[in-house]
Design a protein around this motif. Structure first.
Motif, mmCIF file in Angstrom:
data_model
loop_
_atom_site.group_PDB
_atom_site.id
_atom_site.type_symbol
_atom_site.label_atom_id
_atom_site.label_comp_id
_atom_site.label_asym_id
_atom_site.label_seq_id
_atom_site.Cartn_x
_atom_site.Cartn_y
_atom_site.Cartn_z
ATOM 1 N N ALA A 14 -12.904 -2.227 12.781
ATOM 2 C CA ALA A 14 -11.754 -1.896 11.928
ATOM 3 C C ALA A 14 -12.238 -1.529 10.533
ATOM 4 C CB ALA A 14 -10.794 -3.068 11.847
ATOM 5 N N MET A 41 -5.727 2.802 8.232
ATOM 6 C CA MET A 41 -6.622 1.834 8.859
ATOM 7 C C MET A 41 -7.146 2.447 10.149
ATOM 8 S SD MET A 41 -5.641 -1.963 10.286
ATOM 9 C CE MET A 41 -6.715 -2.837 11.443
ATOM 10 N N ARG A 44 0.842 -1.188 0.000
ATOM 11 C CA ARG A 44 0.000 0.000 0.000
ATOM 12 C C ARG A 44 0.881 1.243 0.000
ATOM 13 N NH1 ARG A 44 -5.159 -0.148 1.663
ATOM 14 N NH2 ARG A 44 -5.228 1.722 0.372
ATOM 15 N N VAL A 73 -1.118 -3.802 13.547
ATOM 16 C CA VAL A 73 -1.542 -2.396 13.575
ATOM 17 C C VAL A 73 -2.818 -2.237 14.392
ATOM 18 C CG1 VAL A 73 -2.293 -0.452 12.154
ATOM 19 C CG2 VAL A 73 -0.405 -1.898 11.384
ATOM 20 N N TYR A 74 -3.706 -3.216 14.303
ATOM 21 C CA TYR A 74 -4.945 -3.187 15.086
ATOM 22 C C TYR A 74 -4.633 -3.121 16.580
ATOM 23 C CZ TYR A 74 -9.576 -4.703 16.724
ATOM 24 O OH TYR A 74 -10.794 -4.789 17.358
ATOM 25 N N GLY A 82 -3.699 -6.800 4.253
ATOM 26 C CA GLY A 82 -3.903 -7.971 5.096
ATOM 27 C C GLY A 82 -2.670 -8.520 5.763
ATOM 28 N N GLU A 100 -2.117 -6.164 9.313
ATOM 29 C CA GLU A 100 -3.264 -5.486 9.927
ATOM 30 C C GLU A 100 -3.458 -5.867 11.393
ATOM 31 O OE1 GLU A 100 -3.079 -5.542 6.824
ATOM 32 O OE2 GLU A 100 -3.946 -3.636 6.235
ATOM 33 N N SER A 114 -7.165 -0.372 5.361
ATOM 34 C CA SER A 114 -6.050 -1.311 5.288
ATOM 35 C C SER A 114 -4.749 -0.555 5.103
ATOM 36 C CB SER A 114 -6.251 -2.273 4.115
ATOM 37 O OG SER A 114 -5.102 -3.052 3.885
ATOM 38 N N VAL A 115 -3.682 -1.077 5.703
ATOM 39 C CA VAL A 115 -2.354 -0.501 5.501
ATOM 40 C C VAL A 115 -1.443 -1.427 4.704
ATOM 41 C CG1 VAL A 115 -2.406 0.966 7.554
ATOM 42 C CG2 VAL A 115 -1.561 -1.389 7.736
ATOM 43 N N SER A 116 -1.851 -2.692 4.538
ATOM 44 C CA SER A 116 -0.958 -3.631 3.843
ATOM 45 C C SER A 116 -1.690 -4.692 3.045
ATOM 46 C CB SER A 116 -0.044 -4.328 4.855
ATOM 47 O OG SER A 116 -0.789 -5.244 5.647
#
Length: 379
Positions: free
Chosen positions: A46, A38, A32, A59-60, A53, A56, A49-51
């Motif tokens: 949530a 995200m 990304r 990062v969550y 999947g 994530e 997205s930053v990647s």
């Protein structure tokens, strides 16, 4: 951020605190781009997205911690291709992710930023993501063309340096992380500032109200362009035929393009697709287009014979070799396309490669064989 802004605004207006993870820098084949975000909202919801999947989950958890502590976090995810599976970033790229909390108290300006984005007004948000003094982390400044900045990052020197660079990123429409010395020194290091450049969507001007134009308009809309279809023939240039276009204009193409340039609505991100393949339209239009000081891509449809004839006509009206070198014709990468939709994909592939400096190289691994690379030819 733009894609998750509606959900963020809804929670912000309701008074919730939201954990926001944002890609601020990428290296190698990261999935990304900078600016992808995200959200972790109320009840652990949530969004975004930053990647794609890969990271994530990490990062969550970080976003939840930031909401609890109120302190931002910076993370780097990714290692070499050989070991990428061990950390989940399967592409082998590297992501820098900044995680912070956003609510009415920490980000009171978010409402006006959302209003600017909705209205198509350019605005940049500069955030300190690295500094020797932790008190600087998370400070923000809003930058708009022809206005004084809102907020401060810590000193007049920093603000002046970041303002100039943020305006540059805004003109390009690119998000980026910028490096400075602790007090904004351009040759120093120690401070990094992430700039969200909320520029209006780039424009795609499609000339020629034909079936291929409808397909190109759909692809342009999908890619986030503001699409205009222009043709001098009102019987063909109708909203019914081009539902994916943001606007359909009935005018002589060269006259419309010249007026848009004079009004300042053409820039280095603009895509121009000339699909008329009729000399009475093409030649005056391309004479204007090829002399524009800034434009991202100019392509013209037609066979190689049509291209040779068009080029000769353009030379007759004084278009130079240097100006002709800007023209991509026949338009699109040579994918062997047959249908309007396939042709639209080939055109999009070409202007995306033009915008980002892509090599147009395809990696192929025959069954049981060794991977080889070949270059998709440009016309």
């Amino acid at each position: 951020m733009r894609e998750v802004l509606p959900e963020l605004m809804q929670w912000w207006e309701q008074g919730h605190s939201v954990g926001v993870g944002t890609v601020v820098a990428t290296f190698r084949s990261a999935p990304r781009p900078p600016g992808a975000s995200m959200l972790v909202g109320p009840e652990g919801t949530a969004v975004g997205s930053v990647s794609g999947g890969c990271v994530e989950g990490a990062v969550y958890e970080s976003a939840q911690e930031v909401v609890e502590s109120g302190r931002p976090q910076f993370h780097r995810y990714g290692i070499s291709d050989d070991d990428a599976m061990s950390v989940g970033l399967t592409c082998g790229g590297i992501l820098d992710v900044w995680v912070e909390v956003m609510d009415r108290e920490t980000f009171p300006e978010l409402g006006e930023i959302a209003a600017d984005v909705e209205a198509g007004r350019p605005v940049a948000v500069a955030t300190v993501i690295e500094h020797p003094d932790e008190a600087w982390l998370g400070r923000r400044m809003l930058v708009r063309p022809d206005q004084e900045p809102t907020g401060t990052l810590g000193s007049a020197r920093v603000d002046a340096a970041v303002r100039d660079d943020a305006l540059g990123q805004l003109a390009l429409g690119h998000n980026a992380t910028l490096g400075y010395g602790p007090d904004g020194e351009r040759r120093g290091e120690g401070m990094r500032v992430f700039v969200w450049a909320f520029a209006p969507p780039p424009r795609m001007l499609v000339f020629g109200a034909i079936d291929f134009a409808a397909a190109v308009a759909r692809v342009g809309d999908f890619l986030g362009y503001r699409v205009t279809v222009c043709d001098a023939r009102p019987v063909f240039a109708t909203r019914t035929r081009f539902p994916a276009a943001d606007e359909v204009v009935v005018d002589w193409p060269h006259r419309y393009l010249a007026a848009e340039e004079e009004a300042g609505r053409i820039d280095g991100r603009t895509v121009i697709a000339v699909l008329t393949h009729d000399p009475k339209f093409d030649v005056p239009l391309l004479e204007v287009a090829l002399r524009l000081p800034e434009v991202g891509y100019i392509g013209a449809m037609g066979s190689r014979r049509t291209h040779d004839d068009r080029e000769a006509r353009l030379r007759e009206v004084g278009v130079t070799d240097e100006e002709l070198a800007r023209l991509r014709s026949p338009i699109g990468l040579d994918l062997g396309a047959r249908t309007p939709e396939e042709t639209a994909i080939s055109i999009a592939a070409e202007f995306v490669a033009e915008r980002w400096g892509g090599s147009c190289t395809v990696r192929v691994r025959p069954r049981g064989g060794t991977a080889v690379e070949w270059r998709v030819p440009r016309p």
